[in-house]
Design a protein around this motif. Structure first.
Motif, PDB file in Angstrom:
ATOM      1  N   GLU A 107       9.473   2.830  -4.247  1.00  0.00           N
ATOM      2  CA  GLU A 107       8.683   3.853  -4.939  1.00  0.00           C
ATOM      3  C   GLU A 107       7.364   3.321  -5.490  1.00  0.00           C
ATOM      4  O   GLU A 107       6.545   4.101  -5.982  1.00  0.00           O
ATOM      5  N   LYS A 163       0.840  -1.182   0.000  1.00  0.00           N
ATOM      6  CA  LYS A 163       0.000   0.000   0.000  1.00  0.00           C
ATOM      7  C   LYS A 163       0.883   1.243   0.000  1.00  0.00           C
ATOM      8  O   LYS A 163       2.018   1.209   0.473  1.00  0.00           O
ATOM      9  N   LEU A 164       0.359   2.310  -0.510  1.00  0.00           N
ATOM     10  CA  LEU A 164       1.106   3.561  -0.597  1.00  0.00           C
ATOM     11  C   LEU A 164       1.625   3.965   0.785  1.00  0.00           C
ATOM     12  O   LEU A 164       0.879   4.018   1.754  1.00  0.00           O
ATOM     13  N   GLY A 165       2.931   4.217   0.858  1.00  0.00           N
ATOM     14  CA  GLY A 165       3.535   4.667   2.104  1.00  0.00           C
ATOM     15  C   GLY A 165       4.021   3.567   3.019  1.00  0.00           C
ATOM     16  O   GLY A 165       4.692   3.853   4.021  1.00  0.00           O
ATOM     17  N   GLU A 220       3.706   2.429  -5.753  1.00  0.00           N
ATOM     18  CA  GLU A 220       2.545   3.001  -5.067  1.00  0.00           C
ATOM     19  C   GLU A 220       1.475   1.958  -4.797  1.00  0.00           C
ATOM     20  O   GLU A 220       0.435   2.255  -4.219  1.00  0.00           O
TER      21      GLU A 220
END
Length: 281
Positions: free
Chosen positions: A268, A203-205, A270
């Protein structure tokens, strides 16, 4: 430790360090487990020495002209088609019991001043091929078998050197050293890895939660802490989808590069991404 680039004429390159992410106390327990060794550069080779399991830094060496050309070579046509066998003795330990690693033998005659033309990396028990140089013994060997329509007999990127003449060195660095010293008739047993494409949900982050070793053509997962990879392993439906320690990743979403670049691709991302992982016997 990991040592890279086999050459008879290349001077040592400078070592630089680059900080990596996350460390944990996961055991270092598979056959590629790395020796705890001081950083060093050996004479007459551009080489890379990996940090021990407790460190969180990678030790990259610039990948210079480790592929020396050679002329006046003679190639022994000693490949035995009966040697086209496969191994699966330990494949089950990685959950890949339905697949087998392909084995074949390369037979060459090497004069003292002739290069094999192999760019190699050594890590633990593994000595693998990064690339084959042009105008070399191995390049001529590959050309011969391509003309015969037998591409499977050619030496390819990520192939593993498992035996040399009557010896099977227990460490990749010993295999590399013995290869440097070999002259006359040389028989090398080569193992082709199984390559698995494994989807990783991210998941993003989210943090990856891994410590890596930076190889010239691969990323080695050294430890797994809280994060994407630990969650992946906990939720894996199939045993063959588990990322073991250590694991060698050679591509992310089809993109290749050195260890730092592969890490960057994953960090990186996303969303979900796919890794290509090598499995040896």
């Amino acid at each position: 430790e990991l040592i890279s680039s086999l050459s008879n004429s290349v001077a040592p390159e400078a070592i630089n360090s680059a900080t990596m992410i996350c460390c944990c106390e996961s055991p270092w327990n598979d056959e590629m487990a790395l020796d705890v060794s001081p950083q060093r550069v050996l004479e007459n080779s551009a080489e890379q020495v990996l940090p021990d399991k407790g460190r969180t830094t990678a030790v990259p060496v610039q990948h210079g002209a480790g592929l020396s050309a050679s002329t006046g070579l003679s190639v022994g046509l000693t490949a035995d088609w009966k040697s086209r066998t496969t191994l699966n003795q330990n494949a089950g330990s990685f959950g890949v019991d339905k697949e087998q690693c392909y084995l074949f033998t390369v037979g060459l005659h090497r004069a003292p001043d002739i290069s094999f033309g192999l760019d190699l990396s050594a890590a633990g028990r593994i000595c693998l091929v990064n690339a084959v140089g042009e105008n070399s013994l191995i390049a001529d060997w590959n050309r011969m078998w391509l003309e015969k329509g037998a591409k499977e007999q050619t030496v390819q990127q990520f192939d593993r050197l498992v035996a040399l003449n009557t010896e099977r060195p227990s460490k990749g660095k010993d295999m590399m050293q013995k290869l440097r010293e070999s002259t006359g008739q040389v028989n090398i047993v080569i193992q082709r890895p199984i390559v698995r494409k494994i989807p990783i949900n991210k998941k993003l982050g989210e943090e990856l939660g891994i410590t890596i070793i930076d190889g010239f053509t691969f990323l080695m997962v050294a430890s797994i802490a809280e994060g994407v990879f630990r969650e992946h392993n906990q939720n894996a439906i199939h045993a063959e989808d588990i990322i073991h320690l250590p694991s060698i990743i050679v591509a992310v979403d089809g993109m290749r590069g050195n260890g730092s670049e592969l890490l960057k691709f994953m960090r990186e991302a996303e969303g979900p991404f796919e890794v290509e992982v090598l499995y040896y016997d």
